[in-house]
Design a protein around this motif. Structure first.
Motif, PDB file in Angstrom:
ATOM      1  N   SER A  18     -17.765 -48.019  39.529  1.00  0.00           N
ATOM      2  CA  SER A  18     -19.093 -48.264  38.972  1.00  0.00           C
ATOM      3  C   SER A  18     -19.331 -49.748  38.761  1.00  0.00           C
ATOM      4  O   SER A  18     -20.377 -50.294  39.142  1.00  0.00           O
ATOM      5  CB  SER A  18     -19.251 -47.516  37.640  1.00  0.00           C
ATOM      6  N   TYR A  22     -21.796 -52.245  41.028  1.00  0.00           N
ATOM      7  CA  TYR A  22     -22.945 -52.814  40.332  1.00  0.00           C
ATOM      8  C   TYR A  22     -22.894 -54.340  40.368  1.00  0.00           C
ATOM      9  O   TYR A  22     -23.923 -54.996  40.607  1.00  0.00           O
ATOM     10  CB  TYR A  22     -22.997 -52.333  38.885  1.00  0.00           C
ATOM     11  N   ASP A 234     -21.736 -40.840  31.174  1.00  0.00           N
ATOM     12  CA  ASP A 234     -22.023 -41.040  32.591  1.00  0.00           C
ATOM     13  C   ASP A 234     -21.337 -42.320  33.061  1.00  0.00           C
ATOM     14  O   ASP A 234     -21.718 -43.418  32.655  1.00  0.00           O
ATOM     15  CB  ASP A 234     -23.537 -41.159  32.790  1.00  0.00           C
ATOM     16  N   THR A 236     -21.521 -44.014  35.685  1.00  0.00           N
ATOM     17  CA  THR A 236     -22.352 -44.962  36.428  1.00  0.00           C
ATOM     18  C   THR A 236     -23.041 -45.961  35.496  1.00  0.00           C
ATOM     19  O   THR A 236     -23.544 -46.987  35.955  1.00  0.00           O
ATOM     20  CB  THR A 236     -23.416 -44.244  37.271  1.00  0.00           C
ATOM     21  N   THR A 237     -23.065 -45.676  34.196  1.00  0.00           N
ATOM     22  CA  THR A 237     -23.651 -46.616  33.241  1.00  0.00           C
ATOM     23  C   THR A 237     -22.672 -47.722  32.865  1.00  0.00           C
ATOM     24  O   THR A 237     -23.067 -48.721  32.240  1.00  0.00           O
ATOM     25  CB  THR A 237     -24.094 -45.898  31.953  1.00  0.00           C
TER      26      THR A 237
END
Length: 304
Positions: A18, A22, A234, A236-237
Motif C-alpha cells: 500500500s 501510493y 483497510d 489501502t489507507t
C-alpha cells in the motif's frame, strides 16, 4: 513539495505494498524489498527511474545484507528520507508451550532485523540529516517502525509476538532520545485489526501443546480464524496516512492506527493509571532516599 526517498521492507503485500504504490503514485522514489524478486516484478514491474527492487531474505548474515541494501539505495537515489521497518510475522502461543527456538526466530525477524537495518541506514541518514540542518526543531528524516497495538498491550495466546513488538516500541523511543538532535524522528506505528496477511501467511503458532491449555488455545485460534478477513481496518489507507505523516513538520512519535488500536490503548492507559493511583502511597516516594537525585528516566519523552 520535494519528492522523498523511501526504503520499505516487505513491500509486496499488505501495508508495505500500500505504501510503496501510493508513494510512487505521488512522485516519490521507492526502494522495496521482498523475499523474492519475482514478487517485486509482479507487483511493480521491475526497476525504473523511481523504483528499485531488492531481494531480501531475513536469514544468514543480516549485517552484510543490510549494508548492501543501503549501498544500493545510495547508489540509485543518493539518500534515504524515510526508512520503513515493515517486515515481520506473528508467533502466537502460550508461554509454556512456546519453544526457545521459535521465540528466538521471532526475535530475529521482528527485533534484530529492524535494529540492524536501522543501524545500517543511519550510516547514511545521520550525516545526511546533519548536512540538511536537522535539529530538535527541524525534522528532516523519519524512521517508521512497524510495531503493533501488541507492542503496547498484550492479548491472549500472543505473548511471544507481543514481546517482540514491545521491543520494537522500545527501539523507537530510544531512537528518538538519541536522534532528535539530528532532526531524525522515529515513529512507532501501532496498528490493529487490518485485513492484511497477518492472520494468514504471516501467522505462526507454537507446536508444544499442553493438554491443560487445550480449551483456551482452541478458543483463541477459532477467534483469530473468525476475525481473519473481517477486520475493520483497510490496508489501502496505510499509504496515504504514512505519506501525510512524512510531510508533517513535527510528526507524532506514537502513531496508533485503526479505531480498535485507539480503544485498546485507552483501556491500557486507564488500567495503568488506576494501578498507579492505588499503589503510589506505599510504593512511590515512601521508597525513596531523602537525598536522591533525578533519575535518567525523568527526562521528558516528548522532544517537541
Amino acid at each position: 513539495m520535494e519528492n522523498q526517498i523511501w526504503l520499505i521492507t516487505a513491500a509486496t503485500g499488505g501495508f508495505g505494498e500500500s505504501l510503496a504504490k501510493y508513494a510512487l503514485s505521488r512522485g516519490d522514489k521507492v526502494v522495496a524489498t521482498s523475499r523474492t524478486m519475482k514478487k517485486l516484478n509482479e507487483k511493480f514491474g521491475g526497476e525504473s527511474e523511481n523504483f528499485l527492487p531488492f531481494e531480501l531474505k531475513f536469514e544468514g548474515d543480516l549485517q552484510v545484507k543490510f549494508k548492501a541494501l543501503v549501498e544500493a539505495t545510495q547508489k540509485k537515489f543518493g539518500r534515504i528520507d524515510n526508512l520503513v521497518n515493515n517486515a515481520g510475522y506473528g508467533l502466537l502461543g502460550i508461554v509454556e508451550e512456546t519453544s526457545e527456538a521459535d521465540l528466538r526466530t521471532q526475535f530475529e525477524v521482528n527485533v534484530f532485523a529492524p535494529f540492524l537495518l536501522t543501524q545500517a541506514a543511519l550510516k547514511l541518514m545521520r550525516p545526511q540529516a546533519i548536512k540538511d540542518g536537522g535539529s530538535v526543531d527541524k525534522v528532516v528524516a523519519r524512521i517508521f517502525n512497524l510495531s503493533s497495538i501488541g507492542g503496547f498491550r498484550t492479548s491472549g495466546a500472543s505473548t511471544p509476538y507481543c514481546m517482540s513488538k514491545f521491543a520494537v516500541s522500545a527501539l523507537s523511543e530510544g531512537l528518538n532520545l538519541e536522534l532528535n538532535q539530528f532532526g531524525i524522528r522515529a515513529i512507532n506505528v501501532m496498528p490493529t485489526g487490518f485485513r492484511t496477511e497477518f492472520l494468514g501467511d504471516s501467522l505462526k503458532t507454537g507446536a508444544n501443546a499442553i493438554r491443560d491449555y487445550d480449551e483456551f488455545r482452541s478458543a483463541t485460534i477459532e477467534k483469530f480464524k473468525a476475525y481473519n478477513g473481517k477486520q475493520p481496518g483497510d490496508p489501502t489507507t496505510f499509504g496515504p496516512v504514512m505519506f501525510e505523516i512524512s510531510r508533517q513538520a513535527m510528526p507524532a512519535q506514537y502513531l496508533f492506527m485503526g479505531s480498535s488500536a485507539f480503544k485498546n490503548a485507552e483501556q491500557k492507559m486507564a488500567l495503568v493509571m488506576a494501578d498507579m493511583n492505588d499503589t503510589r502511597s506505599i510504593a512511590g516516594e515512601a521508597m525513596d532516599f531523602k537525598d536522591a537525585t533525578a533519575s535518567a528516566f525523568d527526562k521528558p519523552m516528548r522532544n517537541k
